[in-house]
Design a protein around this motif. Structure first.
Motif, PDB file in Angstrom:
ATOM      1  N   GLU A 267       0.839  -1.210   0.000  1.00  0.00           N
ATOM      2  CA  GLU A 267       0.000   0.000   0.000  1.00  0.00           C
ATOM      3  C   GLU A 267       0.863   1.245   0.000  1.00  0.00           C
ATOM      4  N   GLU A 268       1.975   1.180   0.732  1.00  0.00           N
ATOM      5  CA  GLU A 268       2.908   2.308   0.810  1.00  0.00           C
ATOM      6  C   GLU A 268       4.330   1.779   0.643  1.00  0.00           C
ATOM      7  N   PRO A 269       5.198   2.509  -0.038  1.00  0.00           N
ATOM      8  CA  PRO A 269       6.581   2.036  -0.195  1.00  0.00           C
ATOM      9  C   PRO A 269       7.394   2.278   1.070  1.00  0.00           C
ATOM     10  N   PHE A 270       8.313   1.379   1.377  1.00  0.00           N
ATOM     11  CA  PHE A 270       9.249   1.619   2.482  1.00  0.00           C
ATOM     12  C   PHE A 270      10.595   2.093   1.924  1.00  0.00           C
ATOM     13  N   TRP A 271      10.671   2.249   0.605  1.00  0.00           N
ATOM     14  CA  TRP A 271      11.882   2.671  -0.077  1.00  0.00           C
ATOM     15  C   TRP A 271      11.709   4.106  -0.591  1.00  0.00           C
ATOM     16  N   GLU A 272      12.828   4.745  -0.916  1.00  0.00           N
ATOM     17  CA  GLU A 272      12.797   6.118  -1.411  1.00  0.00           C
ATOM     18  C   GLU A 272      12.251   6.175  -2.841  1.00  0.00           C
ATOM     19  N   VAL A 273      11.787   7.362  -3.230  1.00  0.00           N
ATOM     20  CA  VAL A 273      11.148   7.549  -4.533  1.00  0.00           C
ATOM     21  C   VAL A 273      12.082   7.176  -5.688  1.00  0.00           C
ATOM     22  N   ASP A 274      13.366   7.502  -5.568  1.00  0.00           N
ATOM     23  CA  ASP A 274      14.298   7.266  -6.673  1.00  0.00           C
ATOM     24  C   ASP A 274      14.963   5.884  -6.613  1.00  0.00           C
TER      25      ASP A 274
ATOM     26  N   PHE B 216      15.247  -7.130  -4.882  1.00  0.00           N
ATOM     27  CA  PHE B 216      14.017  -6.734  -5.570  1.00  0.00           C
ATOM     28  C   PHE B 216      14.259  -5.609  -6.568  1.00  0.00           C
ATOM     29  N   LEU B 217      13.570  -5.712  -7.680  1.00  0.00           N
ATOM     30  CA  LEU B 217      13.478  -4.626  -8.642  1.00  0.00           C
ATOM     31  C   LEU B 217      12.252  -3.801  -8.264  1.00  0.00           C
ATOM     32  N   VAL B 218      12.405  -2.479  -8.220  1.00  0.00           N
ATOM     33  CA  VAL B 218      11.258  -1.609  -7.925  1.00  0.00           C
ATOM     34  C   VAL B 218      10.552  -1.315  -9.236  1.00  0.00           C
ATOM     35  N   LEU B 219       9.305  -1.783  -9.369  1.00  0.00           N
ATOM     36  CA  LEU B 219       8.562  -1.534 -10.602  1.00  0.00           C
ATOM     37  C   LEU B 219       8.019  -0.106 -10.604  1.00  0.00           C
ATOM     38  N   PRO B 220       7.822   0.473 -11.784  1.00  0.00           N
ATOM     39  CA  PRO B 220       7.217   1.816 -11.839  1.00  0.00           C
ATOM     40  C   PRO B 220       5.886   1.818 -11.106  1.00  0.00           C
ATOM     41  N   PRO B 221       5.569   2.885 -10.345  1.00  0.00           N
ATOM     42  CA  PRO B 221       4.314   2.929  -9.587  1.00  0.00           C
ATOM     43  C   PRO B 221       3.106   2.680 -10.480  1.00  0.00           C
ATOM     44  N   LEU B 222       2.202   1.855  -9.996  1.00  0.00           N
ATOM     45  CA  LEU B 222       0.984   1.565 -10.735  1.00  0.00           C
ATOM     46  C   LEU B 222      -0.173   2.291 -10.059  1.00  0.00           C
ATOM     47  N   GLU B 223      -1.399   1.923 -10.379  1.00  0.00           N
ATOM     48  CA  GLU B 223      -2.572   2.616  -9.841  1.00  0.00           C
ATOM     49  C   GLU B 223      -2.619   2.518  -8.314  1.00  0.00           C
ATOM     50  N   SER B 224      -2.175   3.570  -7.647  1.00  0.00           N
ATOM     51  CA  SER B 224      -2.202   3.677  -6.178  1.00  0.00           C
ATOM     52  C   SER B 224      -1.679   2.413  -5.486  1.00  0.00           C
ATOM     53  N   THR B 225      -0.697   1.784  -6.082  1.00  0.00           N
ATOM     54  CA  THR B 225      -0.084   0.633  -5.445  1.00  0.00           C
ATOM     55  C   THR B 225       1.400   0.599  -5.811  1.00  0.00           C
ATOM     56  N   TYR B 226       2.172  -0.109  -5.019  1.00  0.00           N
ATOM     57  CA  TYR B 226       3.623  -0.148  -5.199  1.00  0.00           C
ATOM     58  C   TYR B 226       4.059  -1.606  -5.214  1.00  0.00           C
ATOM     59  N   VAL B 227       4.914  -1.956  -6.166  1.00  0.00           N
ATOM     60  CA  VAL B 227       5.240  -3.362  -6.385  1.00  0.00           C
ATOM     61  C   VAL B 227       6.748  -3.573  -6.454  1.00  0.00           C
ATOM     62  N   LEU B 228       7.208  -4.580  -5.718  1.00  0.00           N
ATOM     63  CA  LEU B 228       8.581  -5.058  -5.818  1.00  0.00           C
ATOM     64  C   LEU B 228       8.575  -6.385  -6.557  1.00  0.00           C
ATOM     65  N   CYS B 229       9.592  -6.600  -7.385  1.00  0.00           N
ATOM     66  CA  CYS B 229       9.732  -7.860  -8.105  1.00  0.00           C
ATOM     67  C   CYS B 229      11.024  -8.530  -7.656  1.00  0.00           C
ATOM     68  N   GLY B 230      10.904  -9.637  -6.941  1.00  0.00           N
ATOM     69  CA  GLY B 230      12.070 -10.384  -6.477  1.00  0.00           C
ATOM     70  C   GLY B 230      12.465 -11.457  -7.473  1.00  0.00           C
ATOM     71  N   PHE B 231      13.756 -11.802  -7.500  1.00  0.00           N
ATOM     72  CA  PHE B 231      14.266 -12.844  -8.394  1.00  0.00           C
ATOM     73  C   PHE B 231      14.952 -13.920  -7.564  1.00  0.00           C
ATOM     74  N   ILE B 232      14.682 -15.174  -7.927  1.00  0.00           N
ATOM     75  CA  ILE B 232      15.270 -16.292  -7.201  1.00  0.00           C
ATOM     76  C   ILE B 232      15.465 -17.467  -8.162  1.00  0.00           C
ATOM     77  N   ALA B 233      16.654 -18.083  -8.113  1.00  0.00           N
ATOM     78  CA  ALA B 233      16.992 -19.147  -9.063  1.00  0.00           C
ATOM     79  C   ALA B 233      17.296 -20.454  -8.341  1.00  0.00           C
ATOM     80  N   GLY B 234      17.368 -21.522  -9.121  1.00  0.00           N
ATOM     81  CA  GLY B 234      17.873 -22.790  -8.628  1.00  0.00           C
ATOM     82  C   GLY B 234      16.874 -23.646  -7.877  1.00  0.00           C
ATOM     83  N   LEU B 235      17.409 -24.578  -7.078  1.00  0.00           N
ATOM     84  CA  LEU B 235      16.557 -25.511  -6.331  1.00  0.00           C
ATOM     85  C   LEU B 235      15.673 -24.779  -5.335  1.00  0.00           C
ATOM     86  N   GLU B 236      16.191 -23.672  -4.780  1.00  0.00           N
ATOM     87  CA  GLU B 236      15.386 -22.870  -3.845  1.00  0.00           C
ATOM     88  C   GLU B 236      14.181 -22.290  -4.564  1.00  0.00           C
ATOM     89  N   SER B 237      14.391 -21.870  -5.797  1.00  0.00           N
ATOM     90  CA  SER B 237      13.307 -21.326  -6.606  1.00  0.00           C
ATOM     91  C   SER B 237      12.258 -22.400  -6.900  1.00  0.00           C
TER      92      SER B 237
END
Length: 511
Positions: A329-336, A368-389
């Motif tokens: 709902e709200e970002p915990f990271w800075e705008v940039d 996490f990659l910070v995705l461009p802000p969408l409609e009143s929501t904020y999204v992080l995209c995490g990446f994970i590889a291998g057997l853990e993934s």
């Protein structure tokens, strides 16, 4: 000239071609063939209800997210995906700019905007930059072993660790800082696992690593979704070409098959789908992902593949790289902030975690990659590889959300941090028609193996030629694991058939 397709074989305009798989390789092959007058009898069999394969854009969070392919890697004049996107008008001015096309990044990801450690403190970005420079300098050195007779160690991972050990003798900091450096380096190892699609860099062959080629250009994305490209390719095909929900069970080849729709004619190939429907063909272009070939080749081909091709399929690498999208709902990271790195301070390139996957799977997450802000929501995209993934895929959404909420509270040092309100993730290993993300050259295999995989069947000249052709990212020797490699491979196999057609034309019309 006999146009009936009788004893002299198919007429020049009556080659029956079947493309198996509707990813960008299959679409590229179909599109190329449909533009040629010699191939009017074409079918594309797609196992699912959609085209695109590992390109998969999905409406979510008030916008569009990429479940699969994310970037055009090296968007410049020699990248066919970039050129096709330009042709269809799918890119913005910035992505099309000549300045962006000239930037050389060497295939290496950019530095994080923020680096957070498992002790809840920010990691000094100068230290992160120093370790990045060390890691990628050593990674670039691995290219020097491309043409040597014998490599000092079998894998990229072993070489990197050997060289890091040597550099450590020059580290003069206190023990805590030295350990932090190793922890940051471990995150770069995990990042490279995501790039390579491998569980460990110890699995990636050193001798062939330098064969992978990068293109200039600053990686860019499709603002409306990557599948805009495959949708344009799909709609350019005649309406009756693509058949959905047609998973192929067996490809019968190198024989004389009859079909009720073609009385009096025989075909060297007959495709049998899961539900029993059969499609005769003179030529089949197989674009099935390597992960599925590994799992199903013994039942997929009748007669079986030649032993050498089967060996290559087994020895080549095909791993999993998944994404985990977290909505806030709200970002915990800075705008940039554009990229958040996560560093586990008990990690090291020299030590593998020995705990059960259920207790440590999230430690493979690179950040996490910070995705461009969408409609009143904020999204992080995490990446994970291998057997853990792959293990992550077995968990419920609630379990993933709970684990990553705890990770974020720990690395931010804020036990009260509001957790994500929803999660969405890819599951490429569990997907029955992909079984992973993309290929790499594994220890025990080589670039020559990629060429062997791409070699058409049969290999003897006494049988009808080009019965089965192979395309897909795993069949491109220098651009494997990429969408542009996949597209080029589809074009390659289409051109192979076109060359055969042109040769037949010359022979038929000789005075």
């Amino acid at each position: 000239m006999d146009k009936s397709g009788g004893k002299d074989g198919p007429s020049l305009s009556n080659h029956l071609v079947v493309v198996v798989g509707g990813g960008i390789a299959g679409l590229g092959a179909a599109q190329r063939l449909c533009r040629h007058p010699g191939f009017r009898n074409l079918r594309l069999l797609e196992a699912t209800d959609r085209c695109g394969g590992r390109i998969r854009s999905q409406p979510a969070f008030g916008g569009v997210i990429e479940i699969g392919a994310h970037w055009i890697h090296g968007p410049s004049k020699n990248n066919p995906v970039f050129q096709l996107a330009l042709e269809y008008g799918l890119l913005g001015e910035k992505e099309m700019s000549e300045e962006n096309q000239l930037i050389e990044v060497g295939g290496h990801p950019g530095l994080p905007s923020l680096s957070l450690s498992s002790s809840g403190k920010s990691v000094n970005l100068k230290l992160v930059e120093d370790m990045s420079n060390l890691f990628y300098t050593l990674l670039d050195q691995t290219r020097e072993f491309l043409h040597v007779a014998e490599t000092p160690v079998p894998s990229v991972g072993e070489y990197l660790k050997k060289e890091i050990s040597r550099h450590m003798f020059d580290w003069t900091e206190d023990e805590a800082t030295k350990q932090l450096k190793l922890s940051v380096l471990k995150t770069f190892f995990n990042l490279e696992c995501c790039v390579s699609g491998s569980h460990s860099m110890d699995l990636v062959a050193l001798g062939s690593f330098g064969e992978y080629a990068t293109l200039p250009g600053l990686d860019c994305t499709f603002s409306e979704g990557y599948d805009g490209l495959t949708n344009c390719m799909m709609t350019s095909l005649p309406k009756n070409v693509i058949l959905f929900n047609k998973p192929v069970k067996t490809i019968h080849w190198n024989n004389s098959y009859k079909h009720e729709n073609f009385p009096g004619e025989t075909f060297p190939v007959l495709l049998e789908c899961e539900e029993g429907e059969k499609f005769p063909a003179h030529h089949v272009i197989v674009t099935i992902p390597l992960g599925v070939l590994k799992e199903q080749m013994e039942i997929l081909f009748n007669p079986p593949l030649p032993s050498r091709k089967a060996e290559v399929i087994n020895s080549m690498g095909f791993g999993t790289n998944n994404k985990i999208f977290l909505e806030f709902e709200e970002p915990f990271w800075e705008v940039d902030c554009q990229q958040i790195q996560v560093v586990w301070e008990d990690a090291s390139p020299f030590v593998d975690f020995e705990d059960e996957l259920k207790d440590i799977w999230f430690k493979k997450l690179i950040g996490f990659l910070v995705l461009p802000p969408l409609e009143s929501t904020y999204v992080l995209c995490g990446f994970i590889a291998g057997l853990e993934s792959e293990f992550m895929e077995t968990l419920s959404d609630e379990e993933v959300l709970s684990s990553l909420t705890q990770v974020l509270r720990r690395v931010t040092g804020n036990p009260q941090l509001p957790g994500p309100r929803s999660v969405l993730r890819s599951r490429w290993h569990s997907a029955p028609y992909t079984r992973g993300s993309y290929s790499y050259v594994a220890v025990g295999s080589s670039g020559e193996d990629i060429d062997t995989l791409a070699q058409p069947l049969p290999t003897d000249s006494s049988s009808p030629q080009l019965q089965i052709l192979f395309a897909g990212e795993a069949t491109h020797r220098t651009y494997y694991s990429t969408t542009h490699g996949a597209l080029l491979s589809g074009w390659r196999e289409a051109d192979r058939l076109i060359s055969l057609y042109d040769l037949e034309c010359q022979q038929k019309f000789k005075p």
